[in-house]
Design a protein around this motif. Sequence first.
Motif, PDB file in Angstrom:
ATOM      1  N   ALA A 122      -9.964  19.987   3.202  1.00 61.73           N
ATOM      2  CA  ALA A 122     -10.497  21.115   2.725  1.00 61.73           C
ATOM      3  C   ALA A 122     -10.200  20.582   1.009  1.00 61.73           C
ATOM      4  N   ARG A 123      -9.266  20.154   0.874  1.00 64.22           N
ATOM      5  CA  ARG A 123      -9.584  18.889  -0.359  1.00 64.22           C
ATOM      6  C   ARG A 123      -9.551  17.961  -0.336  1.00 64.22           C
ATOM      7  N   GLN A 124     -10.304  17.131  -1.879  1.00 61.44           N
ATOM      8  CA  GLN A 124     -10.803  15.508  -1.816  1.00 61.44           C
ATOM      9  C   GLN A 124      -9.169  15.123  -2.744  1.00 61.44           C
ATOM     10  N   GLU A 125      -9.057  15.833  -3.208  1.00 58.86           N
ATOM     11  CA  GLU A 125      -7.994  15.201  -4.491  1.00 58.86           C
ATOM     12  C   GLU A 125      -6.560  15.371  -3.964  1.00 58.86           C
ATOM     13  N   GLY A 126      -6.420  13.810  -4.463  1.00 64.01           N
ATOM     14  CA  GLY A 126      -4.885  13.832  -3.871  1.00 64.01           C
ATOM     15  C   GLY A 126      -4.915  12.307  -3.927  1.00 64.01           C
ATOM     16  N   ILE A 127      -4.250  11.178  -2.960  1.00 64.83           N
ATOM     17  CA  ILE A 127      -3.665   9.811  -3.244  1.00 64.83           C
ATOM     18  C   ILE A 127      -2.547   9.626  -1.305  1.00 64.83           C
ATOM     19  N   GLY A 128      -3.432   8.832  -0.650  1.00 63.61           N
ATOM     20  CA  GLY A 128      -3.357   8.337   0.948  1.00 63.61           C
ATOM     21  C   GLY A 128      -3.952   7.287   0.990  1.00 63.61           C
ATOM     22  N   PHE A 129      -3.793   7.287   2.502  1.00 64.08           N
ATOM     23  CA  PHE A 129      -4.064   6.545   3.108  1.00 64.08           C
ATOM     24  C   PHE A 129      -5.905   6.627   3.313  1.00 64.08           C
ATOM     25  N   PHE A 130      -6.410   5.536   3.829  1.00 66.59           N
ATOM     26  CA  PHE A 130      -8.395   6.470   4.296  1.00 66.59           C
ATOM     27  C   PHE A 130      -7.888   5.838   5.109  1.00 66.59           C
ATOM     28  N   GLN A 131      -9.228   6.405   5.957  1.00 66.29           N
ATOM     29  CA  GLN A 131      -9.760   7.173   7.564  1.00 66.29           C
ATOM     30  C   GLN A 131     -10.687   5.749   7.657  1.00 66.29           C
ATOM     31  N   THR A 132     -10.744   5.150   8.311  1.00 64.33           N
ATOM     32  CA  THR A 132     -11.421   4.024   8.833  1.00 64.33           C
ATOM     33  C   THR A 132     -12.455   4.038   9.709  1.00 64.33           C
ATOM     34  N   THR A 133     -13.990   3.651   9.692  1.00 62.79           N
ATOM     35  CA  THR A 133     -14.915   4.037  10.802  1.00 62.79           C
ATOM     36  C   THR A 133     -14.345   2.610  12.040  1.00 62.79           C
ATOM     37  N   SER A 137       0.889  -0.824   0.285  1.00 62.18           N
ATOM     38  CA  SER A 137       0.333   0.013   0.122  1.00 62.18           C
ATOM     39  C   SER A 137       1.060   1.371  -0.106  1.00 62.18           C
ATOM     40  N   GLU A 138       2.158   0.832   0.388  1.00 65.52           N
ATOM     41  CA  GLU A 138       2.827   2.330   0.634  1.00 65.52           C
ATOM     42  C   GLU A 138       3.265   2.560  -0.851  1.00 65.52           C
ATOM     43  N   ALA A 139       3.854   1.483  -1.629  1.00 70.77           N
ATOM     44  CA  ALA A 139       4.011   1.592  -2.527  1.00 70.77           C
ATOM     45  C   ALA A 139       3.741   2.024  -3.120  1.00 70.77           C
ATOM     46  N   PHE A 140       1.835   1.608  -3.338  1.00 73.53           N
ATOM     47  CA  PHE A 140       0.700   2.294  -4.384  1.00 73.53           C
ATOM     48  C   PHE A 140       0.607   3.744  -3.809  1.00 73.53           C
ATOM     49  N   VAL A 141       1.214   4.329  -2.924  1.00 71.79           N
ATOM     50  CA  VAL A 141       1.011   5.521  -2.520  1.00 71.79           C
ATOM     51  C   VAL A 141       2.093   6.214  -2.805  1.00 71.79           C
ATOM     52  N   ALA A 142       2.776   5.502  -3.108  1.00 79.01           N
ATOM     53  CA  ALA A 142       4.770   6.961  -3.481  1.00 79.01           C
ATOM     54  C   ALA A 142       4.402   6.461  -5.287  1.00 79.01           C
ATOM     55  N   ALA A 143       3.714   5.349  -5.435  1.00 78.30           N
ATOM     56  CA  ALA A 143       3.560   5.126  -6.793  1.00 78.30           C
ATOM     57  C   ALA A 143       2.814   7.018  -7.593  1.00 78.30           C
ATOM     58  N   GLY A 144       1.467   7.012  -6.196  1.00 80.78           N
ATOM     59  CA  GLY A 144       0.693   8.056  -7.288  1.00 80.78           C
ATOM     60  C   GLY A 144       1.131   9.445  -7.197  1.00 80.78           C
ATOM     61  N   ALA A 145       1.867   9.469  -5.631  1.00 79.67           N
ATOM     62  CA  ALA A 145       3.109  10.800  -6.234  1.00 79.67           C
ATOM     63  C   ALA A 145       4.248  11.298  -7.575  1.00 79.67           C
ATOM     64  N   GLU A 146       4.239   9.571  -7.315  1.00 82.39           N
ATOM     65  CA  GLU A 146       5.345   9.572  -8.587  1.00 82.39           C
ATOM     66  C   GLU A 146       4.667  10.594  -9.839  1.00 82.39           C
ATOM     67  N   ALA A 147       3.171   9.746 -10.053  1.00 80.09           N
ATOM     68  CA  ALA A 147       2.500  10.414 -11.201  1.00 80.09           C
ATOM     69  C   ALA A 147       2.203  11.510 -10.882  1.00 80.09           C
ATOM     70  N   GLN A 148       3.149  12.581 -10.341  1.00 76.18           N
ATOM     71  CA  GLN A 148       1.933  13.455 -10.063  1.00 76.18           C
ATOM     72  C   GLN A 148       0.739  14.028  -9.527  1.00 76.18           C
ATOM     73  N   ILE A 149       0.054  12.575  -8.470  1.00 74.87           N
ATOM     74  CA  ILE A 149      -1.022  13.170  -7.497  1.00 74.87           C
ATOM     75  C   ILE A 149      -0.087  13.399  -6.779  1.00 74.87           C
ATOM     76  N   ARG A 150      -0.707  14.898  -5.894  1.00 76.66           N
ATOM     77  CA  ARG A 150      -0.517  15.289  -4.804  1.00 76.66           C
ATOM     78  C   ARG A 150      -0.675  14.085  -3.381  1.00 76.66           C
ATOM     79  N   PRO A 151       0.179  13.526  -2.838  1.00 76.89           N
ATOM     80  CA  PRO A 151      -0.353  13.314  -1.203  1.00 76.89           C
ATOM     81  C   PRO A 151      -1.538  13.735  -0.772  1.00 76.89           C
ATOM     82  N   ASN A 152      -2.068  13.272  -0.574  1.00 77.98           N
ATOM     83  CA  ASN A 152      -3.297  13.682   0.272  1.00 77.98           C
ATOM     84  C   ASN A 152      -3.494  13.018   1.653  1.00 77.98           C
ATOM     85  N   PRO A 153      -3.787  13.737   3.213  1.00 77.73           N
ATOM     86  CA  PRO A 153      -3.670  13.034   4.580  1.00 77.73           C
ATOM     87  C   PRO A 153      -5.200  13.178   5.076  1.00 77.73           C
TER      88      PRO A 153
END
Length: 527
Positions: A176-187, A155-171
Motif C-alpha cells: 500500500a505504501r512504498q515509503e519506509g525502510i526495511g529488507f527487499f524482497q528478491t526474485t 543490514s539489521e543495524a542499518f534498518v534500525a538506524a533508519g527507524a531511529e532517524a524517523q524513517i518508518r519500518p516497511n516490510p
Amino acid sequence: MSDFDVIIVGGGSAGATLAGQLSEDPKLRVLLLEAGRRDVSPWIHIPATFFKIMHKGRDAVMIEGEPEAQLDGRPFVVPQGRVLGGGSSVNAMLYLRGQPADYDGWAAMGADGWGWDEVLPVFRALESNDTFDDAYHGTDGPLSVSAPRHRHPLSEAFVAAGAEAQIRPNPDFNGARQEGIGFFQTTTRKGRRCSSARAFLAPARQRPNLTIMTNAPVDRVTIENSRATGVRLADGREITARREVVLSGGAFATPLMLMRSGLGPRDQLDAHGIPVIRDLPGVGENFQDHAIVPIEVKTRQPVSVVGEDRMPRGALHMLRYLWDRGGLLSSNMVEAGGFVDVGGEGRPNVQLHFMPGYNAAKGVMQIEGHGVTYSVCVLRPRSRGTVKLRSSDPAERGIFRSGVLSHPDDLALSLKALRMGLSLLDQPALTAVLGDRKRPAPGPDSDESLTDYIRSHAKTVYHPAGTARMGAADDPEAVVGADLRVRGVGGLRVADASVMPCLPSGNTNAPTIMIGARAARFIQEQA
C-alpha cells in the motif's frame, strides 16, 4: 529458418518472458534470438555471487559512454546482461515495481492503458510471493518473489538506524505504501535466482513451437513495403517472420537495431548511408538511468562480507549453501534499503541501498579492510541522454552519452539526499558498529565539496531506459504506441525498458518483465 510466426530479438527480462508466454499458444511458432549464451554459469544462480559475473565479463558487457563534463570528465559505464535472462540473470534480484503514480504518469504522457489500474493485475498474475497474499500480490504466478533467507547483522543495524532517524519500518515496498525502510524482497526461489529465463523459458524449452538460438546477434530488421518481414543476423543470414518481429534488446541495442533498419532520426541515418524508411526522431533519445551516490564506512570489527569468498571461509559458505540453500550465499548482498521523501515532494523521491561490504564494482578503487557501502539514488531524474550510431556495422556499440546529472534539479536533490544519508551515521545503531568514514572523505562537508564528490563518484544502478519510448500518435518523439507497435511500420514492436516514457520509482527488472508479458498479450489478442 523461415517457418516462424514471431521472431523475438533479445532473451533478456522482457524477451524471455515474451517468448515463454507467447509459446503457450501452440498455433504460434516462436523464435527467440539471443546474442549471448545460455545461462549455464553457476555464479548466475547463486544469489551472492552475481558480482563474479560482472568481473568475468562473459555474460555481461560494459557499455562505456563518452566522457561527460558534469561527471567530472568521466564516462558513464553501464553493465548489460549478455546471456539468456539478460539483466535478470546478472542483477541483484531486487523485486520492486515503483509507485502507482509512475504508471499513471505514463498514461498521462500518451501511453494509454498503462496506468496503475491496468498494470497491477499483470504484476499480480506474474508473481508467486512466498510472504504476501493480498490485493497487491499474487501467489501462483511463474515469477518467484521471496523474503530474504539471510539477514546480515550490519543490514539489521542499518534498518534500525533508519527507524531511529524517523524513517518508518516497511516490510513491503510493493504494498500500500512504498515509503519506509526495511529488507527487499528478491526474485529468488528456495535460495536460487529466479531470472526470466528460469521463470518463463525453462518451462517452455520442450515446446515444439519454440526455438531458442543463442550466440545469434542481430544486425537489423528486414522491411518490405513498410512491413517487417524478418531479421538479418550479424553473420548475414536472414530469417523471416510471417506475423511479427519484436525487438527486446534493451535501451542500448534496440535503438541501434532500429536505426540500422532505417528507422530513426533522418540526420543520423543519412550520415551513415542508411536508407530512411521512417524518420523517427525519438529513436535513441530520452535515455535515462538511476545513478547512485555511495557512502563507504569502516566497521569497528571485521564483521562485513569482505573476504568471505576466500578460502577456507568460502568453502564453508558453499557447503552450507549446498546443504539447505541457506546462509550467506543465499543473500543478494543488497539486502536492505528504503524509500524516502527528501524535501517534501509528497511521495518518495530517493531510494536507499545498503550492502554489508565495500563497493565491489568493477573499475572502482577498493578500500582495504572491512566496511559497508550504502547509497542514495534520485528516483525520478530529469536528466536525459542519447544513444547514437557510430557506424552501420552491427559490431559497433554506438555513441552513448548518459546525460546523468546534467539537469540542475538532479544534482540539487542528490546533494540533499547525500546529506540525509550521511546523517544516518549519527544514529546509535550505526555508531555502535561503524567507525571512520572513507567516502566521501571526512571534512567540512560543504556544499561545494559534496557536490564535487557526487560528480566524481555517481554511478549507474543498472536501469537504462527510455530510448524508444511509448507515446500518443501526435507525439513526434514517440517511437511506439501504447500497443508497442513501431510508428509507421507493420509487424514490428518493441518490448523492453526502452519503451518506458520515464523511469519507475525503483528497480526496473519487474516492470520490464511486466512489459514483456503485456507484449505477449497484445500479440495473442491481435493474432
